[in-house]
Design a protein around this motif. Structure first.
Motif, PDB file in Angstrom:
ATOM      1  N   GLY A 148       0.824  -1.300   0.032  1.00 34.85           N
ATOM      2  CA  GLY A 148       0.133  -0.073   0.056  1.00 34.85           C
ATOM      3  C   GLY A 148       1.006   1.282   0.064  1.00 34.85           C
ATOM      4  O   GLY A 148       0.115   2.172   0.360  1.00 34.85           O
ATOM      5  N   VAL A 149       2.006   1.298  -0.296  1.00 39.47           N
ATOM      6  CA  VAL A 149       2.809   2.402  -0.464  1.00 39.47           C
ATOM      7  C   VAL A 149       3.524   2.841  -1.966  1.00 39.47           C
ATOM      8  O   VAL A 149       3.311   1.863  -2.796  1.00 39.47           O
ATOM      9  CB  VAL A 149       4.026   2.480   0.642  1.00 39.47           C
ATOM     10  CG1 VAL A 149       3.589   2.212   1.889  1.00 39.47           C
ATOM     11  CG2 VAL A 149       5.288   1.314   0.077  1.00 39.47           C
ATOM     12  N   GLY A 150       3.783   3.840  -2.054  1.00 35.96           N
ATOM     13  CA  GLY A 150       4.218   3.937  -3.567  1.00 35.96           C
ATOM     14  C   GLY A 150       4.577   5.532  -3.667  1.00 35.96           C
ATOM     15  O   GLY A 150       5.914   5.951  -3.759  1.00 35.96           O
ATOM     16  N   GLY A 151       3.830   6.494  -3.808  1.00 33.86           N
ATOM     17  CA  GLY A 151       4.124   7.887  -4.376  1.00 33.86           C
ATOM     18  C   GLY A 151       5.039   8.449  -3.335  1.00 33.86           C
ATOM     19  O   GLY A 151       6.502   8.703  -3.516  1.00 33.86           O
ATOM     20  N   GLY A 152       4.903   8.605  -2.072  1.00 33.48           N
ATOM     21  CA  GLY A 152       5.733   9.168  -1.151  1.00 33.48           C
ATOM     22  C   GLY A 152       6.991   8.569  -0.580  1.00 33.48           C
ATOM     23  O   GLY A 152       7.856   9.071  -0.418  1.00 33.48           O
ATOM     24  N   VAL A 153       6.870   7.400  -0.343  1.00 35.61           N
ATOM     25  CA  VAL A 153       7.780   6.410   0.039  1.00 35.61           C
ATOM     26  C   VAL A 153       8.719   5.885  -1.119  1.00 35.61           C
ATOM     27  O   VAL A 153      10.123   5.819  -0.581  1.00 35.61           O
ATOM     28  CB  VAL A 153       7.038   5.241   0.965  1.00 35.61           C
ATOM     29  CG1 VAL A 153       8.123   4.399   1.306  1.00 35.61           C
ATOM     30  CG2 VAL A 153       6.272   5.578   1.967  1.00 35.61           C
ATOM     31  N   VAL A 154       8.466   5.627  -2.127  1.00 35.70           N
ATOM     32  CA  VAL A 154       9.286   5.052  -3.128  1.00 35.70           C
ATOM     33  C   VAL A 154       9.628   6.203  -4.252  1.00 35.70           C
ATOM     34  O   VAL A 154      10.789   6.449  -4.363  1.00 35.70           O
ATOM     35  CB  VAL A 154       8.619   3.944  -3.821  1.00 35.70           C
ATOM     36  CG1 VAL A 154       9.407   3.721  -5.052  1.00 35.70           C
ATOM     37  CG2 VAL A 154       8.457   3.034  -3.026  1.00 35.70           C
ATOM     38  N   ILE A 155       8.543   6.874  -4.830  1.00 36.58           N
ATOM     39  CA  ILE A 155       8.659   7.620  -5.998  1.00 36.58           C
ATOM     40  C   ILE A 155       9.315   8.942  -5.634  1.00 36.58           C
ATOM     41  O   ILE A 155      10.480   9.409  -6.257  1.00 36.58           O
ATOM     42  CB  ILE A 155       7.279   7.971  -6.580  1.00 36.58           C
ATOM     43  CG1 ILE A 155       6.909   6.528  -7.386  1.00 36.58           C
ATOM     44  CG2 ILE A 155       7.408   8.966  -7.871  1.00 36.58           C
ATOM     45  CD1 ILE A 155       5.214   6.809  -7.707  1.00 36.58           C
ATOM     46  N   VAL A 156       9.081   9.454  -4.701  1.00 37.40           N
ATOM     47  CA  VAL A 156       9.688  10.826  -4.345  1.00 37.40           C
ATOM     48  C   VAL A 156      11.276  10.880  -4.250  1.00 37.40           C
ATOM     49  O   VAL A 156      11.960  11.318  -4.781  1.00 37.40           O
ATOM     50  CB  VAL A 156       8.935  11.752  -3.158  1.00 37.40           C
ATOM     51  CG1 VAL A 156       9.688  12.981  -2.868  1.00 37.40           C
ATOM     52  CG2 VAL A 156       7.565  12.003  -3.495  1.00 37.40           C
ATOM     53  N   PRO A 157      11.435   9.905  -3.361  1.00 34.85           N
ATOM     54  CA  PRO A 157      13.079   9.675  -3.032  1.00 34.85           C
ATOM     55  C   PRO A 157      13.617   9.128  -4.178  1.00 34.85           C
ATOM     56  O   PRO A 157      14.899   9.604  -4.436  1.00 34.85           O
ATOM     57  CB  PRO A 157      12.991   8.561  -1.798  1.00 34.85           C
ATOM     58  CG  PRO A 157      11.845   8.666  -1.107  1.00 34.85           C
ATOM     59  CD  PRO A 157      10.770   8.901  -2.239  1.00 34.85           C
ATOM     60  N   ALA A 158      13.163   8.162  -5.127  1.00 31.15           N
ATOM     61  CA  ALA A 158      13.826   7.863  -6.224  1.00 31.15           C
ATOM     62  C   ALA A 158      13.912   8.701  -7.327  1.00 31.15           C
ATOM     63  O   ALA A 158      15.166   9.118  -7.834  1.00 31.15           O
ATOM     64  CB  ALA A 158      12.864   6.550  -6.746  1.00 31.15           C
ATOM     65  N   LEU A 159      13.106   9.707  -7.524  1.00 29.58           N
ATOM     66  CA  LEU A 159      13.106  10.760  -8.314  1.00 29.58           C
ATOM     67  C   LEU A 159      14.349  11.947  -7.927  1.00 29.58           C
ATOM     68  O   LEU A 159      15.305  12.157  -8.714  1.00 29.58           O
ATOM     69  CB  LEU A 159      11.989  11.624  -8.553  1.00 29.58           C
ATOM     70  CG  LEU A 159      10.815  11.004  -9.518  1.00 29.58           C
ATOM     71  CD1 LEU A 159       9.376  11.704  -9.225  1.00 29.58           C
ATOM     72  CD2 LEU A 159      11.066  10.730 -10.797  1.00 29.58           C
ATOM     73  N   ALA A 160      14.266  12.209  -6.612  1.00 31.46           N
ATOM     74  CA  ALA A 160      15.364  12.789  -5.964  1.00 31.46           C
ATOM     75  C   ALA A 160      16.809  12.271  -6.338  1.00 31.46           C
ATOM     76  O   ALA A 160      17.879  12.854  -6.776  1.00 31.46           O
ATOM     77  CB  ALA A 160      15.164  13.294  -4.496  1.00 31.46           C
ATOM     78  N   PHE A 161      17.056  11.076  -5.821  1.00 30.90           N
ATOM     79  CA  PHE A 161      18.197  10.414  -5.648  1.00 30.90           C
ATOM     80  C   PHE A 161      18.535   9.932  -7.075  1.00 30.90           C
ATOM     81  O   PHE A 161      19.885  10.282  -7.490  1.00 30.90           O
ATOM     82  CB  PHE A 161      18.074   9.135  -5.159  1.00 30.90           C
ATOM     83  CG  PHE A 161      19.425   8.154  -4.765  1.00 30.90           C
ATOM     84  CD1 PHE A 161      20.326   8.840  -3.934  1.00 30.90           C
ATOM     85  CD2 PHE A 161      19.533   7.095  -5.405  1.00 30.90           C
ATOM     86  CE1 PHE A 161      21.532   8.007  -3.866  1.00 30.90           C
ATOM     87  CE2 PHE A 161      20.838   6.495  -5.323  1.00 30.90           C
ATOM     88  CZ  PHE A 161      21.948   6.910  -4.525  1.00 30.90           C
ATOM     89  N   PHE A 162      17.789   9.382  -8.073  1.00 30.08           N
ATOM     90  CA  PHE A 162      18.374   8.744  -9.382  1.00 30.08           C
ATOM     91  C   PHE A 162      18.430   9.879 -10.396  1.00 30.08           C
ATOM     92  O   PHE A 162      19.009   9.537 -11.422  1.00 30.08           O
ATOM     93  CB  PHE A 162      17.281   7.593  -9.675  1.00 30.08           C
ATOM     94  CG  PHE A 162      17.731   6.327  -9.086  1.00 30.08           C
ATOM     95  CD1 PHE A 162      19.072   5.732  -8.692  1.00 30.08           C
ATOM     96  CD2 PHE A 162      16.829   5.783  -8.195  1.00 30.08           C
ATOM     97  CE1 PHE A 162      19.196   4.647  -7.923  1.00 30.08           C
ATOM     98  CE2 PHE A 162      16.822   4.754  -7.217  1.00 30.08           C
ATOM     99  CZ  PHE A 162      18.262   4.349  -7.105  1.00 30.08           C
ATOM    100  N   LEU A 163      17.565  10.883 -10.482  1.00 32.08           N
ATOM    101  CA  LEU A 163      17.410  11.764 -11.436  1.00 32.08           C
ATOM    102  C   LEU A 163      17.595  13.110 -11.017  1.00 32.08           C
ATOM    103  O   LEU A 163      17.643  14.205 -12.271  1.00 32.08           O
ATOM    104  CB  LEU A 163      16.123  11.661 -12.190  1.00 32.08           C
ATOM    105  CG  LEU A 163      15.468  10.110 -12.528  1.00 32.08           C
ATOM    106  CD1 LEU A 163      14.193  10.279 -13.316  1.00 32.08           C
ATOM    107  CD2 LEU A 163      16.490  10.060 -13.940  1.00 32.08           C
ATOM    108  N   GLY A 164      17.921  13.309  -9.696  1.00 31.75           N
ATOM    109  CA  GLY A 164      18.463  14.726  -9.448  1.00 31.75           C
ATOM    110  C   GLY A 164      17.291  15.754  -9.307  1.00 31.75           C
ATOM    111  O   GLY A 164      17.659  16.997  -9.326  1.00 31.75           O
ATOM    112  N   LEU A 165      15.858  15.312  -9.345  1.00 28.43           N
ATOM    113  CA  LEU A 165      14.866  16.300  -9.114  1.00 28.43           C
ATOM    114  C   LEU A 165      14.835  16.989  -7.635  1.00 28.43           C
ATOM    115  O   LEU A 165      15.230  16.366  -6.712  1.00 28.43           O
ATOM    116  CB  LEU A 165      13.433  15.748  -9.317  1.00 28.43           C
ATOM    117  CG  LEU A 165      13.051  15.655 -10.702  1.00 28.43           C
ATOM    118  CD1 LEU A 165      13.852  14.904 -11.559  1.00 28.43           C
ATOM    119  CD2 LEU A 165      11.471  15.156 -10.551  1.00 28.43           C
TER     120      LEU A 165
END
Length: 122
Positions: free
Chosen positions: A24-41
């Motif tokens: 039941g997780v996705g946006g805040g827990v996975v997507i936000v950190p991943a976009l910041a870490f892997f793509l520098g957003l």
């Protein structure tokens, strides 16, 4: 957009989708950190991008599986959705008024508290 960026985005989506359907997780827990870490957003860009993808019916098939198994309370979900829409509007307004560093710290503290609660709860 480079091919490498597309692959990273697809992988983020797959991971978020699997975790969303699984726990039941996705946006805040996975997507936000991943976009910041892997793509520098920036924190704000990652949050905005995550919220934008939630506008589409990304969880439709996962919800259908849970519904068929009798594990969806529609009244609760719709009631929470109303609060979510209002809360997201005001939360985004507040977030955009704060420095990015402050938002990152609040986000990190929230994740730390939730992680500790999950780890040490019975």
């Amino acid at each position: 957009m480079s091919f490498q960026t597309i692959i990273i985005l697809v992988c983020i989506g797959l991971l978020a989708g699997v975790l969303s359907g699984f726990v039941g997780v996705g946006g805040g827990v996975v997507i936000v950190p991943a976009l910041a870490f892997f793509l520098g957003l920036s924190q704000h860009e990652a949050q905005g991008t995550s919220l934008a993808l939630l506008m589409t019916p990304v969880g439709l098939f996962a919800v259908m599986n849970y519904y068929k198994a009798g594990n969806v309370n529609i009244v609760y979900a719709l009631t929470i959705a109303v609060g979510f829409v209002v809360g997201a509007f005001f939360g985004s307004k507040l977030s955009l008024k704060l420095p990015e560093d402050t938002v990152k710290k609040v986000f990190g503290l929230f994740m730390l508290i939730m992680s500790l609660k999950l780890i040490f709860s019975k």
